[in-house]
Design a protein around this motif. Sequence first.
Motif, short mmCIF file in Angstrom:
data_model
loop_
_atom_site.label_atom_id
_atom_site.label_comp_id
_atom_site.label_asym_id
_atom_site.label_seq_id
_atom_site.Cartn_x
_atom_site.Cartn_y
_atom_site.Cartn_z
N GLN A 10 -44.08 -11.99 24.78
CA GLN A 10 -43.53 -13.25 25.28
C GLN A 10 -43.71 -14.32 24.20
OE1 GLN A 10 -45.68 -13.99 28.87
NE2 GLN A 10 -47.63 -14.36 27.87
N GLN A 11 -43.08 -15.45 24.42
CA GLN A 11 -43.01 -16.49 23.40
C GLN A 11 -44.39 -16.99 23.01
OE1 GLN A 11 -40.32 -19.61 24.47
NE2 GLN A 11 -40.58 -20.72 22.56
N GLY A 12 -44.64 -16.99 21.67
CA GLY A 12 -45.84 -17.59 21.13
C GLY A 12 -47.09 -16.75 21.19
N THR A 13 -47.00 -15.50 21.66
CA THR A 13 -48.18 -14.65 21.73
C THR A 13 -48.32 -13.82 20.46
OG1 THR A 13 -46.92 -12.90 22.83
CG2 THR A 13 -48.05 -14.50 24.23
N LYS A 14 -49.55 -13.39 20.18
CA LYS A 14 -49.77 -12.52 19.05
C LYS A 14 -49.09 -11.17 19.29
CE LYS A 14 -54.12 -14.45 17.34
NZ LYS A 14 -55.53 -14.16 16.96
N LEU A 15 -48.82 -10.47 18.19
CA LEU A 15 -48.20 -9.16 18.31
C LEU A 15 -49.22 -8.14 18.79
CD1 LEU A 15 -45.98 -8.96 15.10
CD2 LEU A 15 -45.55 -10.12 17.26
N THR A 16 -48.75 -7.17 19.55
CA THR A 16 -49.58 -6.05 19.97
C THR A 16 -48.92 -4.77 19.48
OG1 THR A 16 -48.43 -6.02 22.12
CG2 THR A 16 -50.52 -7.21 21.99
N VAL A 17 -49.70 -3.90 18.85
CA VAL A 17 -49.18 -2.61 18.39
C VAL A 17 -49.24 -1.64 19.56
CG1 VAL A 17 -49.44 -0.72 16.75
CG2 VAL A 17 -49.91 -3.08 16.03
N GLU A 18 -48.05 -1.18 19.96
CA GLU A 18 -47.93 -0.40 21.19
C GLU A 18 -47.24 0.93 20.92
OE1 GLU A 18 -45.94 -2.75 24.10
OE2 GLU A 18 -47.13 -4.55 23.68
N SER A 19 -47.48 1.90 21.80
CA SER A 19 -46.73 3.15 21.78
C SER A 19 -45.39 2.92 22.44
CB SER A 19 -47.49 4.25 22.52
OG SER A 19 -48.69 4.55 21.85
N SER A 37 -43.61 -3.09 5.41
CA SER A 37 -42.65 -4.14 5.77
C SER A 37 -43.23 -5.50 5.42
CB SER A 37 -42.34 -4.09 7.27
OG SER A 37 -41.36 -5.06 7.62
N GLY A 38 -42.42 -6.32 4.76
CA GLY A 38 -42.83 -7.68 4.46
C GLY A 38 -42.82 -8.54 5.71
N ILE A 39 -43.58 -9.63 5.66
CA ILE A 39 -43.56 -10.63 6.73
C ILE A 39 -42.84 -11.86 6.21
CG2 ILE A 39 -44.99 -12.26 8.03
CD1 ILE A 39 -47.03 -10.07 8.38
N CYS A 40 -41.89 -12.34 6.99
CA CYS A 40 -41.05 -13.47 6.63
C CYS A 40 -41.17 -14.53 7.73
CB CYS A 40 -39.61 -12.99 6.48
SG CYS A 40 -38.36 -14.26 6.22
N HIS A 41 -40.87 -15.78 7.40
CA HIS A 41 -40.93 -16.85 8.40
C HIS A 41 -40.00 -16.56 9.58
CE1 HIS A 41 -43.61 -19.37 6.16
NE2 HIS A 41 -42.81 -19.43 5.11
N THR A 42 -38.94 -15.80 9.36
CA THR A 42 -38.03 -15.48 10.46
C THR A 42 -38.72 -14.58 11.48
OG1 THR A 42 -36.24 -15.62 8.86
CG2 THR A 42 -35.70 -14.71 11.00
N ASP A 43 -39.67 -13.74 11.04
CA ASP A 43 -40.45 -12.97 12.00
C ASP A 43 -41.27 -13.90 12.90
OD1 ASP A 43 -39.85 -10.21 11.22
OD2 ASP A 43 -40.88 -10.70 9.36
N ALA A 44 -41.87 -14.93 12.29
CA ALA A 44 -42.63 -15.89 13.08
C ALA A 44 -41.72 -16.64 14.05
CB ALA A 44 -43.35 -16.88 12.16
N ASP A 349 -52.15 -15.72 7.51
CA ASP A 349 -52.26 -16.04 6.09
C ASP A 349 -50.92 -16.51 5.52
OD1 ASP A 349 -54.87 -15.27 6.32
OD2 ASP A 349 -54.63 -13.35 5.29
N SER A 350 -49.84 -16.01 6.07
CA SER A 350 -48.52 -16.50 5.66
C SER A 350 -48.31 -17.92 6.14
CB SER A 350 -47.43 -15.59 6.22
OG SER A 350 -46.14 -16.08 5.92
N ALA A 351 -48.73 -18.20 7.38
CA ALA A 351 -48.51 -19.52 7.97
C ALA A 351 -49.32 -20.61 7.27
CB ALA A 351 -48.85 -19.50 9.46
N ASP A 352 -50.55 -20.30 6.85
CA ASP A 352 -51.35 -21.34 6.22
C ASP A 352 -51.12 -21.43 4.71
OD1 ASP A 352 -52.94 -19.38 4.94
OD2 ASP A 352 -54.54 -19.49 6.42
N GLY A 353 -50.26 -20.58 4.19
CA GLY A 353 -49.88 -20.67 2.78
C GLY A 353 -50.84 -20.00 1.82
N SER A 354 -51.88 -19.34 2.35
CA SER A 354 -52.84 -18.70 1.45
C SER A 354 -52.29 -17.45 0.79
CB SER A 354 -54.14 -18.37 2.20
OG SER A 354 -53.89 -17.51 3.30
N VAL A 355 -51.26 -16.86 1.39
CA VAL A 355 -50.58 -15.70 0.82
C VAL A 355 -49.09 -15.99 0.79
CG1 VAL A 355 -50.06 -13.25 1.09
CG2 VAL A 355 -52.34 -14.09 1.59
N ILE A 356 -48.46 -15.74 -0.34
CA ILE A 356 -47.03 -16.03 -0.47
C ILE A 356 -46.20 -15.01 0.27
CG2 ILE A 356 -45.11 -16.25 -2.11
CD1 ILE A 356 -47.11 -17.46 -4.08
#
Length: 364
Positions: A10-19, A37-44, A349-356
């Motif tokens: 649902q909106q705004g929740t952390k991801l859960t790795v599921e079967s 897989s890379g993480i992009c702002h569009t994923d957020a 880490d992507s959101a706070d800018g510590s990792v590009i």
Amino acid sequence: MKIATAVAQQQGTKLTVESAELDEPKANEVLVEIKASGICHTDAAGRDFATTPYPVALGHEGAGIVKEVGSSVTTVKPGDHVVLSFSYCGHCENCLTGHPANCIHLNELNFGGHNFDGTHRIHSEDGKNISTFFGQSSFSTYSVVDEHGVTKVPSDVDINLLGPLGCGFQTGAGTVLNYLKPEFGSSIAIFGTGAVGLSAMMAAKIIGMDHIIAIDIHDNRLELAKKLGATETINSQKHNPEEVIKTLLQAGIEYSIDTTGVPAVIKQAVHVLKPSGTCALLGMAGDVTFNIQEEVMGESKRVVGVIEGDAIPQLFIPKLVNYYKKGLFPFDRLVKYYKFADINQAFEDSADGSVIKPIVKISN
């Protein structure tokens, strides 16, 4: 088949790795074992802003190895290394004229949550449909992708590294090389030195532009920008970019790119242009107010939005890999790897800018 996939329930929740259960590929589809897989702002955005119906299996910068192909697939075969990119129909006017990123079905195919035929490929253990993201949902151990979304890449480059070429790096580099096509010796200002901005910067260096000006609020990123091609840097918290650029180039700059989506920054990116200059907007933004006569039309300036670097992935991604192999596009300097179990930390880490550019290793 059984897979593990990272889902936003649902909106705004952390991801859960599921079967989950993944359908077999249909005639036009490819089964890919996702390596990373890379993480992009569009994923957020998919996680937080309901761009795709929930629950949604995220991920859209996937890379892996082809395991199976449908009966009508001709461009790849089992064992091929591939990068996954955005979905496009392949038969509308924009696709047929070489601009698949402007496909008239782009939003439906990438954010609608279903595949080309309107059905779903991923299902929860209790049989409910899970939305697909960008036609790939690459935060998964396996993915079923339409042939249009698959690009074959050389097997002599680490496949774990290549996923971000499918979106972020393609967007930045492609905006310069495919869309703006600046002249040798011309000038560009790039606002924001994240993955998209730095890839645009590296592309500008390949062309041989005289002034490649990087603007950001983080000195450490500006230092990296210098190493990757910036000829000048501006910390916009310490100096006004408009004043600095006017000192460097009195008439203004020929091209600018905004990757931030911040309205005030977008206006600066337009203001620094010389008459007839072009500003390309790449960041997700809301309302921006211009005085059209004074800020745009009166000096024949162009303000354009560019999606996915106006690239044909099957042609452009191999070119970027070739540039990388020649040492001209060292995007490996931007990445940090994470385990699949640490995917939410990678988002933070992507959101706070510590990792590009975080890259999540899905399987090894």
